[in-house]
Design a protein around this motif. Structure first.
Motif, PDB file in Angstrom:
ATOM      1  N   ILE A 127       0.851  -1.097  -0.109  1.00 39.03           N
ATOM      2  CA  ILE A 127      -0.543   0.219  -0.004  1.00 39.03           C
ATOM      3  C   ILE A 127       0.871   1.026  -0.418  1.00 39.03           C
ATOM      4  O   ILE A 127       0.633   1.988  -0.769  1.00 39.03           O
ATOM      5  CB  ILE A 127      -1.024   0.044   2.110  1.00 39.03           C
ATOM      6  CG1 ILE A 127      -2.295  -1.062   1.099  1.00 39.03           C
ATOM      7  CG2 ILE A 127      -2.224   1.442   1.553  1.00 39.03           C
ATOM      8  CD1 ILE A 127      -2.948  -1.253   2.236  1.00 39.03           C
ATOM      9  N   SER A 145       1.423   3.656  -2.915  1.00 41.73           N
ATOM     10  CA  SER A 145       1.088   5.267  -2.755  1.00 41.73           C
ATOM     11  C   SER A 145       1.835   6.386  -3.328  1.00 41.73           C
ATOM     12  O   SER A 145       1.929   7.488  -3.942  1.00 41.73           O
ATOM     13  CB  SER A 145       0.842   5.632  -1.463  1.00 41.73           C
ATOM     14  OG  SER A 145      -0.695   4.921  -0.721  1.00 41.73           O
ATOM     15  N   ILE A 175       1.665   9.273  -5.917  1.00 45.88           N
ATOM     16  CA  ILE A 175       2.047  10.620  -6.135  1.00 45.88           C
ATOM     17  C   ILE A 175       3.315  11.161  -6.329  1.00 45.88           C
ATOM     18  O   ILE A 175       3.371  12.089  -7.493  1.00 45.88           O
ATOM     19  CB  ILE A 175       2.742  10.703  -4.357  1.00 45.88           C
ATOM     20  CG1 ILE A 175       0.897  10.376  -3.944  1.00 45.88           C
ATOM     21  CG2 ILE A 175       3.360  12.185  -3.838  1.00 45.88           C
ATOM     22  CD1 ILE A 175       1.979  10.444  -1.727  1.00 45.88           C
ATOM     23  N   ILE A 234       2.262  14.580   1.594  1.00 45.01           N
ATOM     24  CA  ILE A 234       1.256  14.678   0.599  1.00 45.01           C
ATOM     25  C   ILE A 234       0.469  13.061   1.061  1.00 45.01           C
ATOM     26  O   ILE A 234      -0.759  13.066   1.203  1.00 45.01           O
ATOM     27  CB  ILE A 234       1.140  14.977  -0.602  1.00 45.01           C
ATOM     28  CG1 ILE A 234       2.089  15.868  -1.015  1.00 45.01           C
ATOM     29  CG2 ILE A 234       0.458  14.700  -1.606  1.00 45.01           C
ATOM     30  CD1 ILE A 234       2.912  16.226  -2.562  1.00 45.01           C
ATOM     31  N   HIS A 235       1.550  12.029   1.186  1.00 42.49           N
ATOM     32  CA  HIS A 235       1.158  10.712   1.252  1.00 42.49           C
ATOM     33  C   HIS A 235      -0.221  10.744   3.046  1.00 42.49           C
ATOM     34  O   HIS A 235      -1.290  10.101   2.725  1.00 42.49           O
ATOM     35  CB  HIS A 235       2.331   9.718   2.234  1.00 42.49           C
ATOM     36  CG  HIS A 235       2.101   8.457   1.915  1.00 42.49           C
ATOM     37  ND1 HIS A 235       2.000   8.482   4.183  1.00 42.49           N
ATOM     38  CD2 HIS A 235       1.741   7.247   1.950  1.00 42.49           C
ATOM     39  CE1 HIS A 235       1.577   6.806   4.041  1.00 42.49           C
ATOM     40  NE2 HIS A 235       0.769   6.418   2.540  1.00 42.49           N
ATOM     41  N   THR A 236       0.146  12.149   3.554  1.00 41.62           N
ATOM     42  CA  THR A 236      -0.386  11.691   4.607  1.00 41.62           C
ATOM     43  C   THR A 236      -1.597  12.455   4.568  1.00 41.62           C
ATOM     44  O   THR A 236      -3.124  12.636   5.294  1.00 41.62           O
ATOM     45  CB  THR A 236       0.268  12.124   5.741  1.00 41.62           C
ATOM     46  OG1 THR A 236       1.129  11.617   6.128  1.00 41.62           O
ATOM     47  CG2 THR A 236      -0.145  12.715   7.068  1.00 41.62           C
ATOM     48  N   THR A 237      -1.783  13.800   3.547  1.00 43.47           N
ATOM     49  CA  THR A 237      -3.108  14.593   3.196  1.00 43.47           C
ATOM     50  C   THR A 237      -3.598  14.165   1.996  1.00 43.47           C
ATOM     51  O   THR A 237      -4.867  14.576   1.907  1.00 43.47           O
ATOM     52  CB  THR A 237      -2.635  15.858   3.283  1.00 43.47           C
ATOM     53  OG1 THR A 237      -1.482  16.166   2.225  1.00 43.47           O
ATOM     54  CG2 THR A 237      -2.201  16.419   4.826  1.00 43.47           C
ATOM     55  N   ALA A 238      -2.977  13.276   1.316  1.00 49.69           N
ATOM     56  CA  ALA A 238      -3.895  13.720  -0.040  1.00 49.69           C
ATOM     57  C   ALA A 238      -3.819  15.250  -0.496  1.00 49.69           C
ATOM     58  O   ALA A 238      -5.066  15.724  -1.440  1.00 49.69           O
ATOM     59  CB  ALA A 238      -5.021  12.842   0.300  1.00 49.69           C
ATOM     60  N   ASP A 239      -2.810  15.888  -0.143  1.00 47.66           N
ATOM     61  CA  ASP A 239      -2.900  17.524  -0.769  1.00 47.66           C
ATOM     62  C   ASP A 239      -2.055  17.875  -1.285  1.00 47.66           C
ATOM     63  O   ASP A 239      -1.420  18.066  -0.638  1.00 47.66           O
ATOM     64  CB  ASP A 239      -4.075  18.083   0.574  1.00 47.66           C
ATOM     65  CG  ASP A 239      -3.870  19.618   0.193  1.00 47.66           C
ATOM     66  OD1 ASP A 239      -3.483  20.127  -1.162  1.00 47.66           O
ATOM     67  OD2 ASP A 239      -4.845  20.300   1.260  1.00 47.66           O
ATOM     68  N   PHE A 240      -2.133  17.808  -2.546  1.00 47.09           N
ATOM     69  CA  PHE A 240      -0.797  17.978  -3.503  1.00 47.09           C
ATOM     70  C   PHE A 240      -0.507  19.804  -3.494  1.00 47.09           C
ATOM     71  O   PHE A 240       0.516  19.813  -3.514  1.00 47.09           O
ATOM     72  CB  PHE A 240      -1.168  17.777  -4.815  1.00 47.09           C
ATOM     73  CG  PHE A 240      -0.870  16.400  -4.897  1.00 47.09           C
ATOM     74  CD1 PHE A 240       0.512  15.897  -5.162  1.00 47.09           C
ATOM     75  CD2 PHE A 240      -2.019  15.626  -5.281  1.00 47.09           C
ATOM     76  CE1 PHE A 240       0.900  14.610  -5.608  1.00 47.09           C
ATOM     77  CE2 PHE A 240      -1.934  13.929  -6.058  1.00 47.09           C
ATOM     78  CZ  PHE A 240      -0.341  13.809  -5.802  1.00 47.09           C
ATOM     79  N   ALA A 267      -0.379  15.227  17.079  1.00 44.80           N
ATOM     80  CA  ALA A 267       1.223  15.024  16.648  1.00 44.80           C
ATOM     81  C   ALA A 267       2.490  13.424  17.183  1.00 44.80           C
ATOM     82  O   ALA A 267       2.253  13.262  16.852  1.00 44.80           O
ATOM     83  CB  ALA A 267       1.882  16.458  16.885  1.00 44.80           C
ATOM     84  N   GLY A 318       1.543  10.034  16.443  1.00 39.52           N
ATOM     85  CA  GLY A 318       1.694  10.149  15.083  1.00 39.52           C
ATOM     86  C   GLY A 318       3.589  10.647  14.734  1.00 39.52           C
ATOM     87  O   GLY A 318       3.502   9.114  13.966  1.00 39.52           O
ATOM     88  N   SER A 370      -1.443  18.924  13.163  1.00 37.69           N
ATOM     89  CA  SER A 370      -0.705  17.735  13.233  1.00 37.69           C
ATOM     90  C   SER A 370      -0.061  16.089  12.946  1.00 37.69           C
ATOM     91  O   SER A 370       0.832  16.213  12.834  1.00 37.69           O
ATOM     92  CB  SER A 370      -1.781  17.226  14.572  1.00 37.69           C
ATOM     93  OG  SER A 370      -1.924  18.306  15.611  1.00 37.69           O
ATOM     94  N   ASN A 371      -0.946  16.155  12.011  1.00 40.80           N
ATOM     95  CA  ASN A 371      -0.947  15.145  11.224  1.00 40.80           C
ATOM     96  C   ASN A 371       0.057  15.145   9.950  1.00 40.80           C
ATOM     97  O   ASN A 371       1.721  14.501   9.849  1.00 40.80           O
ATOM     98  CB  ASN A 371      -1.879  15.067  10.405  1.00 40.80           C
ATOM     99  CG  ASN A 371      -2.369  16.042   9.401  1.00 40.80           C
ATOM    100  OD1 ASN A 371      -2.482  17.222   9.922  1.00 40.80           O
ATOM    101  ND2 ASN A 371      -3.280  15.429   8.624  1.00 40.80           N
ATOM    102  N   ALA A 409       3.485  15.431  12.248  1.00 40.44           N
ATOM    103  CA  ALA A 409       4.002  14.078  12.631  1.00 40.44           C
ATOM    104  C   ALA A 409       4.647  13.025  11.215  1.00 40.44           C
ATOM    105  O   ALA A 409       5.676  12.093  11.759  1.00 40.44           O
ATOM    106  CB  ALA A 409       2.880  13.184  13.252  1.00 40.44           C
TER     107      ALA A 409
END
Lengths: 206, 206
Positions: free
Chosen positions: A11, A15, A19, A40-46, A79, A82, A192-193, A196
């Motif tokens: 996984i 992932s 990315i 980006i892996h943690t948030t899916a936000d580029f 934090a 994580g 916090s994510n 971490a």
């Protein structure tokens, strides 16, 4: 539904491939890329590819600090939760957070200020050369910077990624002006994510 | 730098005012708005206004479950850390997470599957009417849905907001088809922070 990937290594590998592919032409120096991709892996936000700013040699210094077993002080329990504490313990370090300590809560209430400020004061007093990780509270970052300017604290690394609408962006712009090793996400975003994820990214490079 | 807001209640109040203002014409039914705004407060990401889906009466049922003292099972320690446990305890509930249990780790390693799947199985066995909160691992959500279909579990509420690139979006689309009370963020975005924010938003409405 039975065909989904159940192996954690597959996984994660898949992932990071996605990315890297979607970042396309966006390239980063190797170690900076590792940090950005883990966020980006943690948030899916580029958008974090555009707002992550890392001071010269901050990653090198971060690795040295972790290898030296420096303790990490976070502004939130999230934090702290994580961060890969088993990995950190291999280097001799610990993650600490004082935001729920009874003396911190009492003092914050008395003064009408955030517990994050009081917890930061306690952390600084305990370890002026620590690693400071702020994922949530701009007030904690403002307090840290005040004490950096006063010469009370000389952090090994500051991860300054508070999130939100009141003070977060401003606190991070202020940090960019200081002569300390920092990793910052400009603007409102962070968390916090994210905090971490950055710590873990650095550890996984060692 | 000295003029920043240090009072936690003022910071939160001001944050929600900014969020409401920036949402502009976007309006939500009252209680759904409370959930959406708290997610944005946690992430500074307004796209959550477009991707948050709440099943009919899910908030009503969520409040009932919390008031009844139902336990909450999370897929990560981070989500657990972010939930206001003092508030939850007032209703008699607890937050539980089995992902670091030695028996879970061992079983996951033996089977080559995520610890999240094994931890979910343990939670379901313990409490088939619990509240299930998944902020990270699609594998945990897939396992939960499999067991819902098999009739082994009848959750009081499913918060399904796993984040990421492998299985997250697919797992959430699957959840939208099930006849259980759910709160979902469609697509790749979500996270342990989002999961905790949703639980807290529901508690603060009681």
């Amino acid at each position: 539904m039975e065909s989904y990937i159940k192996n954690p290594y597959e996984i994660e590998k898949k992932s990071f491939e996605i990315i890297t592919k979607e970042l396309g032409d966006r390239t980063f120096p190797h170690e900076i890329g590792k940090v950005v991709k883990r966020i980006i892996h943690t948030t899916a936000d580029f958008t974090f590819a555009d707002i992550t700013v890392i001071s010269d040699e901050a990653i090198k210094k971060a690795k040295e600090a972790i290898k030296a077993g420096k303790n990490i002080y976070t502004d939130t329990k999230m934090a702290m939760a994580g961060i890969n504490k088993r990995r950190l313990a291999e280097f001799g370090g610990e993650v600490l957070n004082y935001v729920s300590d009874p003396d911190v809560a009492l003092k914050a209430k008395e003064e009408g200020i955030t517990r994050s400020i009081v917890a930061m004061r306690k952390a600084i007093k305990e370890n002026p050369q620590g690693i400071f990780v702020i994922g949530n509270a701009p007030t904690a970052l403002f307090e840290l910077m005040k004490q950096i300017k006063e010469g009370n604290v000389n952090p090994s690394l500051v991860i300054g990624v508070p999130v939100g609408f009141v003070g977060a962006a401003e606190s991070k712009e202020e940090l960019l002006k200081l002569d300390v090793p920092y990793i910052v996400t400009r603007g409102r975003k962070g968390g916090s994510n994210v905090a971490a994820a950055i710590v873990n990214a650095v550890m996984y490079m060692i």
